[in-house]
Design a protein around this motif. Structure first.
Motif, PDB file in Angstrom:
ATOM      1  N   VAL A  59       0.861  -1.184   0.000  1.00 44.39           N
ATOM      2  CA  VAL A  59       0.000   0.000   0.000  1.00 44.39           C
ATOM      3  C   VAL A  59       0.895   1.230   0.000  1.00 44.39           C
ATOM      4  CG1 VAL A  59      -1.731   1.321   1.290  1.00 44.39           C
ATOM      5  CG2 VAL A  59      -1.889  -1.175   1.186  1.00 44.39           C
ATOM      6  N   THR A  60       0.674   2.142  -0.944  1.00 45.60           N
ATOM      7  CA  THR A  60       1.515   3.331  -1.051  1.00 45.60           C
ATOM      8  C   THR A  60       0.702   4.622  -1.075  1.00 45.60           C
ATOM      9  OG1 THR A  60       1.536   3.119  -3.458  1.00 45.60           O
ATOM     10  CG2 THR A  60       3.384   2.131  -2.257  1.00 45.60           C
ATOM     11  N   GLY A  61      -0.586   4.520  -0.860  1.00 42.93           N
ATOM     12  CA  GLY A  61      -1.404   5.727  -0.905  1.00 42.93           C
ATOM     13  C   GLY A  61      -2.508   5.687   0.128  1.00 42.93           C
ATOM     14  N   GLU A  62      -3.151   6.823   0.275  1.00 43.10           N
ATOM     15  CA  GLU A  62      -4.277   6.959   1.188  1.00 43.10           C
ATOM     16  C   GLU A  62      -5.537   6.392   0.554  1.00 43.10           C
ATOM     17  OE1 GLU A  62      -3.999   8.252   4.335  1.00 43.10           O
ATOM     18  OE2 GLU A  62      -1.849   8.330   3.899  1.00 43.10           O
ATOM     19  N   GLU A  63      -6.475   6.015   1.382  1.00 43.37           N
ATOM     20  CA  GLU A  63      -7.748   5.495   0.889  1.00 43.37           C
ATOM     21  C   GLU A  63      -8.497   6.584   0.125  1.00 43.37           C
ATOM     22  OE1 GLU A  63     -11.771   3.893   2.956  1.00 43.37           O
ATOM     23  OE2 GLU A  63      -9.921   2.945   3.653  1.00 43.37           O
ATOM     24  N   PHE A  64      -9.124   6.192  -0.981  1.00 38.75           N
ATOM     25  CA  PHE A  64      -9.928   7.102  -1.785  1.00 38.75           C
ATOM     26  C   PHE A  64     -11.116   6.332  -2.343  1.00 38.75           C
ATOM     27  CE2 PHE A  64      -6.892   5.162  -4.615  1.00 38.75           C
ATOM     28  CZ  PHE A  64      -7.601   4.894  -5.774  1.00 38.75           C
ATOM     29  N   MET A  65     -12.097   7.069  -2.806  1.00 43.28           N
ATOM     30  CA  MET A  65     -13.297   6.446  -3.360  1.00 43.28           C
ATOM     31  C   MET A  65     -13.225   6.437  -4.883  1.00 43.28           C
ATOM     32  SD  MET A  65     -14.993   5.508  -0.739  1.00 43.28           S
ATOM     33  CE  MET A  65     -16.670   5.183  -1.243  1.00 43.28           C
ATOM     34  N   GLU A  66     -13.566   5.311  -5.457  1.00 47.11           N
ATOM     35  CA  GLU A  66     -13.669   5.173  -6.910  1.00 47.11           C
ATOM     36  C   GLU A  66     -14.912   4.338  -7.167  1.00 47.11           C
ATOM     37  OE1 GLU A  66     -11.048   3.029 -10.353  1.00 47.11           O
ATOM     38  OE2 GLU A  66      -9.942   4.300  -8.961  1.00 47.11           O
ATOM     39  N   ALA A  67     -15.839   4.865  -7.926  1.00 44.43           N
ATOM     40  CA  ALA A  67     -17.129   4.200  -8.195  1.00 44.43           C
ATOM     41  C   ALA A  67     -17.838   3.833  -6.885  1.00 44.43           C
ATOM     42  CB  ALA A  67     -16.937   2.969  -9.077  1.00 44.43           C
ATOM     43  N   ASP A  68     -17.738   4.726  -5.901  1.00 42.87           N
ATOM     44  CA  ASP A  68     -18.351   4.534  -4.578  1.00 42.87           C
ATOM     45  C   ASP A  68     -17.819   3.317  -3.824  1.00 42.87           C
ATOM     46  OD1 ASP A  68     -19.945   6.831  -4.685  1.00 42.87           O
ATOM     47  OD2 ASP A  68     -21.529   5.773  -5.766  1.00 42.87           O
ATOM     48  N   ILE A  69     -16.605   2.885  -4.150  1.00 40.74           N
ATOM     49  CA  ILE A  69     -15.959   1.755  -3.484  1.00 40.74           C
ATOM     50  C   ILE A  69     -14.609   2.258  -2.965  1.00 40.74           C
ATOM     51  CG2 ILE A  69     -14.997  -0.571  -3.768  1.00 40.74           C
ATOM     52  CD1 ILE A  69     -16.951  -0.897  -6.167  1.00 40.74           C
ATOM     53  N   PRO A  70     -14.283   2.007  -1.665  1.00 38.20           N
ATOM     54  CA  PRO A  70     -12.986   2.457  -1.139  1.00 38.20           C
ATOM     55  C   PRO A  70     -11.826   1.683  -1.779  1.00 38.20           C
ATOM     56  CG  PRO A  70     -14.288   1.385   0.590  1.00 38.20           C
ATOM     57  CD  PRO A  70     -15.111   1.382  -0.645  1.00 38.20           C
ATOM     58  N   HIS A  71     -10.811   2.436  -2.198  1.00 30.24           N
ATOM     59  CA  HIS A  71      -9.624   1.886  -2.848  1.00 30.24           C
ATOM     60  C   HIS A  71      -8.363   2.452  -2.192  1.00 30.24           C
ATOM     61  CE1 HIS A  71     -12.452   1.042  -6.108  1.00 30.24           C
ATOM     62  NE2 HIS A  71     -11.518   0.343  -6.726  1.00 30.24           N
ATOM     63  N   VAL A  72      -7.232   1.802  -2.439  1.00 29.91           N
ATOM     64  CA  VAL A  72      -5.910   2.328  -2.109  1.00 29.91           C
ATOM     65  C   VAL A  72      -4.964   1.989  -3.255  1.00 29.91           C
ATOM     66  CG1 VAL A  72      -6.085   2.265   0.425  1.00 29.91           C
ATOM     67  CG2 VAL A  72      -5.248   0.260  -0.809  1.00 29.91           C
ATOM     68  N   ARG A  73      -3.984   2.832  -3.440  1.00 28.73           N
ATOM     69  CA  ARG A  73      -2.952   2.539  -4.446  1.00 28.73           C
ATOM     70  C   ARG A  73      -1.975   1.540  -3.846  1.00 28.73           C
ATOM     71  NH1 ARG A  73       0.520   5.706  -8.804  1.00 28.73           N
ATOM     72  NH2 ARG A  73       2.350   4.381  -8.765  1.00 28.73           N
ATOM     73  N   MET A  74      -1.566   0.582  -4.676  1.00 28.50           N
ATOM     74  CA  MET A  74      -0.573  -0.415  -4.267  1.00 28.50           C
ATOM     75  C   MET A  74       0.468  -0.534  -5.375  1.00 28.50           C
ATOM     76  SD  MET A  74      -2.928  -3.340  -2.457  1.00 28.50           S
ATOM     77  CE  MET A  74      -1.559  -3.990  -1.467  1.00 28.50           C
ATOM     78  N   ASP A  75       1.727  -0.724  -4.977  1.00 34.37           N
ATOM     79  CA  ASP A  75       2.837  -0.791  -5.925  1.00 34.37           C
ATOM     80  C   ASP A  75       3.634  -2.071  -5.733  1.00 34.37           C
ATOM     81  OD1 ASP A  75       3.397   2.098  -7.308  1.00 34.37           O
ATOM     82  OD2 ASP A  75       2.449   2.329  -5.343  1.00 34.37           O
ATOM     83  N   LEU A  76       4.286  -2.485  -6.809  1.00 34.72           N
ATOM     84  CA  LEU A  76       5.171  -3.649  -6.780  1.00 34.72           C
ATOM     85  C   LEU A  76       6.365  -3.367  -7.671  1.00 34.72           C
ATOM     86  CD1 LEU A  76       5.657  -6.695  -6.043  1.00 34.72           C
ATOM     87  CD2 LEU A  76       4.525  -7.235  -8.203  1.00 34.72           C
TER      88      LEU A  76
END
Length: 153
Positions: free
Chosen positions: A120-137
């Motif tokens: 997880v590399t980002g703060e929680e945000f809403m996309e299409a009314d669903i909570p998401h977080v950015r993740m990196d590899l």
């Protein structure tokens, strides 16, 4: 369970890709259809995963190494198809010269992506009314690269 992942083309495989994403995102998760389909469909590299010759999941890789639209049909979940699909997308990205990949994970799916090595590399945000977080590899160059012919078997 016999799983097979192959490269998919939006023009040729549109019906299979749309069918899976329609069921998972639009019907099951109530994502508005106008948010599900975007201008990246034709330029993205799509993938389909099959179980016993039936398409059960899809995902895509877009510019800059972004993995998205990962979807496995409900009755096929829990048997490793999602992880197999994700691993194949990452391997394709690595062979194509990407050093890193990222995705916007639905919060409930964070443990799944962490199991695959994403952070997880980002703060929680809403996309299409669903909570998401950015993740990196960061992709590992030490793993053996697949031969391009592996995608056609």
């Amino acid at each position: 369970m016999s799983l097979f992942v192959r490269l998919a083309d939006w023009q040729t495989d549109r019906d299979a890709i749309r069918g899976i994403r329609q069921k998972v995102f639009v019907e099951e998760q109530q994502v508005p259809a106008d948010l599900e389909w975007d201008e990246l469909e034709e330029s993205a590299q799509h993938f389909l995963i099959y179980q016993s010759n039936k398409a059960i999941g899809t995902g895509r890789l877009t510019g800059g190494g972004k993995i998205g639209r990962m979807a496995i049909l409900k009755d096929a979940r829990g048997h490793g198809a999602g992880l197999e699909l994700l691993n194949r997308i990452c391997k394709f990205a690595r062979v194509s010269g990407q050093k890193n990949v990222y995705l916007n994970a639905q919060v409930h799916a964070v443990p799944f992506y962490q199991k695959a090595g994403f952070t997880v590399t980002g703060e929680e945000f809403m996309e299409a009314d669903i909570p998401h977080v950015r993740m990196d590899l960061t992709l590992n160059d030490k793993e053996p690269c697949e031969n391009a012919d592996d995608w056609n078997r």
